[in-house]
Design a protein around this motif. Structure first.
Motif, PDB file in Angstrom:
ATOM      1  N   GLN A 132       4.309  20.614 -10.870  1.00  0.00           N
ATOM      2  CA  GLN A 132       5.565  20.409 -11.584  1.00  0.00           C
ATOM      3  C   GLN A 132       6.750  20.256 -10.626  1.00  0.00           C
ATOM      4  N   LEU A 133       6.523  19.583  -9.507  1.00  0.00           N
ATOM      5  CA  LEU A 133       7.599  19.325  -8.552  1.00  0.00           C
ATOM      6  C   LEU A 133       8.400  18.119  -9.015  1.00  0.00           C
ATOM      7  N   ASN A 134       9.711  18.268  -9.034  1.00  0.00           N
ATOM      8  CA  ASN A 134      10.589  17.161  -9.394  1.00  0.00           C
ATOM      9  C   ASN A 134      10.969  16.418  -8.125  1.00  0.00           C
ATOM     10  N   THR A 135      10.362  15.260  -7.936  1.00  0.00           N
ATOM     11  CA  THR A 135      10.536  14.472  -6.726  1.00  0.00           C
ATOM     12  C   THR A 135      11.659  13.460  -6.907  1.00  0.00           C
ATOM     13  N   VAL A 136      12.597  13.454  -5.963  1.00  0.00           N
ATOM     14  CA  VAL A 136      13.670  12.466  -5.964  1.00  0.00           C
ATOM     15  C   VAL A 136      13.110  11.145  -5.444  1.00  0.00           C
ATOM     16  N   THR A 137      12.418  11.206  -4.304  1.00  0.00           N
ATOM     17  CA  THR A 137      11.823  10.003  -3.721  1.00  0.00           C
ATOM     18  C   THR A 137      10.769  10.387  -2.691  1.00  0.00           C
ATOM     19  N   VAL A 138       9.944   9.419  -2.348  1.00  0.00           N
ATOM     20  CA  VAL A 138       8.956   9.577  -1.285  1.00  0.00           C
ATOM     21  C   VAL A 138       9.185   8.432  -0.307  1.00  0.00           C
ATOM     22  N   LEU A 139       9.343   8.777   0.956  1.00  0.00           N
ATOM     23  CA  LEU A 139       9.528   7.785   2.019  1.00  0.00           C
ATOM     24  C   LEU A 139       8.271   7.786   2.885  1.00  0.00           C
ATOM     25  N   LYS A 140       7.840   6.598   3.307  1.00  0.00           N
ATOM     26  CA  LYS A 140       6.596   6.531   4.084  1.00  0.00           C
ATOM     27  C   LYS A 140       6.647   5.364   5.057  1.00  0.00           C
ATOM     28  N   ASP A 141       6.083   5.600   6.241  1.00  0.00           N
ATOM     29  CA  ASP A 141       5.919   4.525   7.215  1.00  0.00           C
ATOM     30  C   ASP A 141       4.671   4.805   8.041  1.00  0.00           C
TER      31      ASP A 141
ATOM     32  N   LEU B 164       0.831  -1.206   0.000  1.00  0.00           N
ATOM     33  CA  LEU B 164       0.000   0.000   0.000  1.00  0.00           C
ATOM     34  C   LEU B 164       0.865   1.256   0.000  1.00  0.00           C
ATOM     35  N   PHE B 165       1.964   1.231   0.764  1.00  0.00           N
ATOM     36  CA  PHE B 165       2.866   2.387   0.782  1.00  0.00           C
ATOM     37  C   PHE B 165       3.399   2.676  -0.619  1.00  0.00           C
ATOM     38  N   GLN B 166       3.741   1.612  -1.349  1.00  0.00           N
ATOM     39  CA  GLN B 166       4.255   1.814  -2.714  1.00  0.00           C
ATOM     40  C   GLN B 166       3.226   2.519  -3.584  1.00  0.00           C
ATOM     41  N   LEU B 167       1.980   2.095  -3.493  1.00  0.00           N
ATOM     42  CA  LEU B 167       0.917   2.731  -4.277  1.00  0.00           C
ATOM     43  C   LEU B 167       0.699   4.187  -3.863  1.00  0.00           C
ATOM     44  N   ILE B 168       0.678   4.428  -2.567  1.00  0.00           N
ATOM     45  CA  ILE B 168       0.478   5.789  -2.061  1.00  0.00           C
ATOM     46  C   ILE B 168       1.626   6.691  -2.496  1.00  0.00           C
TER      47      ILE B 168
END
Length: 125
Positions: free
Chosen positions: A87-96, A70-74
């Motif tokens: 138009q934000l250039n995202t490097v990564t999203v971390l979630k827990d 689910l985290f991957q999908l979110i």
């Protein structure tokens, strides 16, 4: 023209809550966003999905795997919405997510400081 940081935070929280509603059929209970350099940090309180809560006691490893999926999908949804809308250039999203406290942490790491993007964004609504 620089977009007000407060307005931008409200838009991010609106997007984050909409993604939660889409994924879990429920919005977040509480949420807060802060900017630190090139990071957008979202802390929220999210009710545990009832079926996962039910399975947590007997199948904790399985529900943890489902949480990770689910985290991957979110994270994909967040990244795509921020790119599409701002138009934000995202490097990564971390979630827990902590199942006991129902607290969630999301860190969005951008290519540049948030302030740089605020200077470039057109006025919000």
């Amino acid at each position: 023209m620089m977009v007000c940081a407060g307005d931008f935070k409200q838009e991010i929280l609106r997007i984050y809550n909409a993604i939660n509603k889409k994924m879990f059929n429920a919005g977040v209970k509480q949420q807060k966003v802060d900017f630190v350099g090139n990071k957008i940090i979202i802390l929220s309180k999210n009710a545990r999905v009832p079926v996962l809560k039910l399975l947590d006691e007997s199948y904790p490893q399985t529900t943890r795997q489902l949480d990770l999926l689910l985290f991957q999908l979110i994270k994909q949804e967040i990244k795509e919405e921020l790119r599409k809308q701002f138009q934000l250039n995202t490097v990564t999203v971390l979630k827990d997510y902590d199942t006991e406290t129902e607290l969630s942490g999301t860190i969005i790491i951008l290519e540049r400081d948030v302030e740089d993007y605020l200077n470039e964004l057109p006025e919000l609504r």
